[in-house]
Design an enzyme around this catalytic site. Structure first.
Site: not given
Length: 429
Positions: A135, A188, A206, A305
């Site tokens: 991220g 979530g 990754k 996110g």
């Protein structure tokens, strides 16, 4: 004289894509100042054109992604649709029609990164993908650029927020796996189908990317050993605490001691509470890098996110646009080392093995003999017995994964061993 705007095509307008578009709009003046030219959202490719997308001019929305990347006036294509196809074809088409690419597509890069880099180089364009791993955490660029003059020996990290949230919840509350997963889903953090996360597929992609960059060697997804975390139990956490450890799903990329080979793997592991990764809580990510000159480095932050991932995308967008203005390209693939990628059997580490055994004399001696016959040295043993049944916990010294596998296979054949309850690697020591 007014500087020509740099035109950006956005492929995908979901959680990440919509946030990229928002930041491009709200921070337009700052981005222009940093790049030296305005950036203009020239088109947005989506699957559902009728959906209302706040802040995006409906005239920019199209379902024809191929036509968008073929326009010829597009400077940068931002790909956030994910998956293998049509993303792969769209990215290569973008290169062929004069655009550089910023991508967050870990699965595609892990599978076909070499081909994509080759296409970018062939067309004199950039391929940036900071958002594909961890991220918002700056990680790809430090490995690719800041540590380019150093020798990286190990990359050890928590690169999936969903699994870290679940394991952290199990550790802190004593919850079982399913209970912790249900809470992650309700909040979530977990998808309706969490397979990619909990079975380690996401982390393995990754790991392939990180290993390739760190060791200047092509490492594909198929080269990464993968083991999920669905079998981790509350009993495993109790055993970990007795050892002064906790359990994390780790991506581990290592260079061999002789420097001739590398390994990449993803699996649950016990790590000491004193290790920096042990304190990474909730849905956060962290990656621990060990190199010759820089020593030990740790990168920490939100690993997923909309806003965090968009931050990484925008950072790449600025870099690519700067290159575009200067008529240059940034660093491409570095695979000159071409090291051998060794199989999991050659990995050497410590192990925590929990056995269900008969509670009678001689069992421990039989078990110890099996370990000795396979060249696996025992560090500690704990035994608890009740009503004819017992649990035996063995912690080994360092041994190869192949030796440990042979040991476990032989243990299963002993009449006194009712079952192998769990096998957990011990890392970070």
């Amino acid at each position: 004289m007014r500087t020509r705007p740099l035109k950006v095509a956005l492929l995908g307008c979901g959680v990440v894509g919509s946030e990229v578009a928002r930041i491009m709009t709200t921070h337009a003046d700052d981005l222009a100042a940093r790049i030296g030219a305005p950036v203009e959202l020239a088109g947005v490719a989506v699957r559902r054109p009728g959906k209302v997308r706040e802040g995006i001019d409906p005239s920019l929305v199209t379902t024809d992604a191929t036509a968008l990347v073929k326009r010829g006036d597009i400077d940068v294509v931002v790909e956030v649709i994910g998956g293998i196809e049509p993303a792969r074809t769209l990215i290569t088409t973008a290169f062929e029609h004069g655009a550089s690419v910023v991508s967050a597509n870990k699965a595609l890069l892990a599978q076909d990164g070499a081909a994509l880099h080759a296409a970018a180089e062939r067309n004199g364009k950039d391929l940036y993908y900071e958002a594909a791993v961890a991220g918002a955490i700056p990680l790809i660029r430090p490995l690719r650029e800041s540590l380019a003059g150093d020798k990286v020996n190990r990359v050890l990290g928590i690169v999936n927020g969903t699994t870290n949230f679940i394991l952290d919840k199990m550790d802190s509350t004593g919850a079982g796996y399913q209970e912790a997963l249900d809470e992650a889903t309700a909040l979530g953090y977990a998808e309706a189908d969490p397979t990619a996360d909990v079975e380690g597929f996401d982390a393995a992609a990754k790991a392939a990317i990180l290993a390739g960059i760190a060791f200047h060697t092509r490492v594909r997804l198929d080269d990464v050993y993968r083991e999920g975390m669905t079998e981790v139990t509350a009993a495993d956490f109790r055993s970990a605490r007795e050892m002064g450890c906790t359990i994390k799903l780790l991506a581990i990329c290592e260079r061999s001691k002789d420097g001739a080979s590398v390994t990449a793997r993803v699996h649950p592991a016990m790590i000491p509470l004193t290790h920096p990764l042990a304190s990474v809580r909730g849905a956060y990510n962290a990656v621990f890098v060990e190199s010759d000159a820089a020593g030990q480095l740790m990168f920490y932050g939100p690993g997923a996110g909309g806003s965090p991932t968009a931050s990484a995308v925008l950072g790449d967008l600025v870099a690519v646009c700067r290159n575009r203005r200067g008529g240059a390209t940034g660093p491409g693939e570095s695979a000159y080392a071409d090291l051998t990628v060794s199989p999991m059997g050659e990995v050497v580490t410590r192990y925590h093995i929990s056995l269900d055994v008969a509670d009678k004399p001689g069992v421990l001696a039989q078990v110890a003999t099996v370990f000795a016959e396979h060249g696996v040295s025992i560090d500690t043993v704990r035994q608890q017995g009740k009503d004819g049944e017992a649990s035996l916990v063995v912690v080994t010294h360092r041994a190869s994964d192949a030796s440990l596998s042979g040991t476990v296979e032989a243990l299963r054949k002993l009449d006194t061993v009712r079952g192998v309850a769990s096998i957990m690697r011990v890392e970070g020591e």
